[in-house]
Enzyme design. Structure first.
Site, PDB file in Angstrom:
ATOM      1  N   ASP A  57       0.971  -1.087   0.056  1.00 27.57           N
ATOM      2  CA  ASP A  57      -0.057  -0.048  -0.144  1.00 27.57           C
ATOM      3  C   ASP A  57       0.985   1.203  -0.033  1.00 27.57           C
ATOM      4  O   ASP A  57       1.326   1.873   1.124  1.00 27.57           O
ATOM      5  CB  ASP A  57      -0.957  -0.067   1.329  1.00 27.57           C
ATOM      6  CG  ASP A  57      -1.874   1.058   1.256  1.00 27.57           C
ATOM      7  OD1 ASP A  57      -2.127   1.897   0.325  1.00 27.57           O
ATOM      8  OD2 ASP A  57      -2.353   1.556   2.407  1.00 27.57           O
TER       9      ASP A  57
HETATM   10  C1  SPV Z   1      -6.947   1.997   3.920  1.00 31.88           C
HETATM   11  O1  SPV Z   1      -7.787   1.151   4.236  1.00 31.88           O
HETATM   12  O2  SPV Z   1      -6.704   1.923   2.983  1.00 31.88           O
HETATM   13  C2  SPV Z   1      -6.648   3.473   4.810  1.00 31.88           C
HETATM   14  C3  SPV Z   1      -6.874   3.316   6.321  1.00 31.88           C
HETATM   15  O3  SPV Z   1      -6.337   4.282   4.048  1.00 31.88           O
HETATM   16  S1  SPV Z   1      -5.288   3.070   6.842  1.00 31.88           S
HETATM   17  O4  SPV Z   1      -4.755   1.516   6.297  1.00 31.88           O
HETATM   18  O5  SPV Z   1      -5.235   2.924   8.067  1.00 31.88           O
HETATM   19  O6  SPV Z   1      -4.133   3.899   6.224  1.00 31.88           O
HETATM   20 MG    MG Z   2      -5.641   3.570   2.214  1.00 31.56          MG
END
Ligand code: SPV
Ligand code: MG
Length: 298
Positions: free
Chosen positions: A54
């Site tokens: 991510d």
């Molecule tokens: C997501 O769920 O992609 C978010 C929340 O942005 S977090 O993973 O806490 O950044």
């Molecule tokens: Mg996110």
């Protein structure tokens, strides 16, 4: 009623709007079946289901395709997590047009530098762009949207970047003034103290949103008490899918026959229902009737 209007109405009428995280059409349908108000198409979960970090690795087009699968298969509003907006103001403008055109009810953009890293990553790079640069992105989003009810969620990462509640409030006010329709205040602390300090001091007009992944012991009643209008359960569906799949795969790989597997599995019937398999059978029957009428079938 359009989903865009629907989400705004939910925010006006419910004490708190509950949003379930999803990563594909099936998980989105499960969020809907289990009676959440809306679906969160989160970048963490969607990246994970592509086995990718991510970290702004997937392209806008890839995220858009996943959100499109959700809007096509669900009736409740979809909120798309669009990270940093995939670039500068011009990218945000293009992105808003694309997401609005597929029936998404709201997009969320955050004030971090591109490429971003997940907010809860230990040792992750958490740097913010200037307030001015992010305000420019919000203006671009506001100018690009066609339906005035389409929501622009401005997410400040000031607490994630450890810049303090005052900086978060200053930014949130600037984002509201620029046209944001809601503020997402994120925190990586294991208690809600800084989020509540923020929300108690918040005197803006737009609603506040939280993602309590790192402080899961907080109660819904407490969130409501502290003026939070929307709670996003961003990644629990992904994490339980991982656990359940790992458990059953381990079992299957160790048994002689499938009947020895103890893990509870959904029946195929339930999946047939979800994918509307029986509609195909009905369609086949309808076509057969027509073909008979036209004399192709005796
Ligand atoms: C997501 O769920 O992609 C978010 C929340 O942005 S977090 O993973 O806490 O950044
Ligand atoms: Mg996110």
């Amino acid at each position: 009623m359009s989903n865009v209007k629907n989400l705004q109405d939910l925010l006006k009428t419910k004490p708190i709007v509950k949003v379930g995280g999803a990563f594909d059409a099936m998980s989105a349908k499960l969020v809907e079946i289990n009676e959440f108000d809306a679906i969160w198409a989160g970048s963490f979960a969607i990246s994970a289901t592509h086995a990718l970090p991510d970290a702004s690795i997937m392209t806008m087009t890839e995220f858009l395709a996943v959100a499109n699968n959700m809007t096509e298969s669900c009736k409740i509003p979809v909120i798309a997590d669009c990270d940093t907006g995939f670039g500068g103001p011009s990218n945000v403008s293009y992105m808003v047009k694309k997401y609005e055109s597929i029936g998404v009810a709201a997009i969320s953009i955050e004030d971090k530098t591109f490429p971003k890293q997940n907010s809860l990553l230990k040792g992750g790079k958490q740097e913010l762009i200037s307030q001015k640069e992010f305000v420019a992105k919000i203006i671009a989003a506001r100018e690009a949207k066609q339906n005035q009810d389409f929501m622009i969620i401005a997410r400040t990462e000031a607490l994630i970047a450890e810049m303090g509640v005052d900086e978060a409030l200053k930014r949130a006010h600037a984002y509201e003034d620029a046209g944001a329709n809601a503020i997402l205040i994120h925190s990586k602390k294991n208690n809600p103290d800084e989020v509540f300090e923020f929300s108690d001091k918040w005197d803006g007009k737009v609603p506040l949103i939280v993602v309590p992944t790192s402080y899961p012991s907080v109660g819904l009643d407490e969130l409501i008490e502290h003026k939070i209008k929307m709670v996003i359960y961003a990644n629990q569906s992904l994490r339980v899918a991982y656990t359940a799949m790992s458990r059953v795969l381990k079992e299957i790989n160790h048994v002689n026959r499938l009947t020895e597997v103890k893990e509870e599995m959904t029946s195929m019937e339930k999946i047939f229902d979800l994918q509307e398999m029986y509609n195909i059978k009905k369609e086949e029957k309808d076509i057969e009737t027509e073909l008979k009428k036209l004399g192709y079938i005796k």
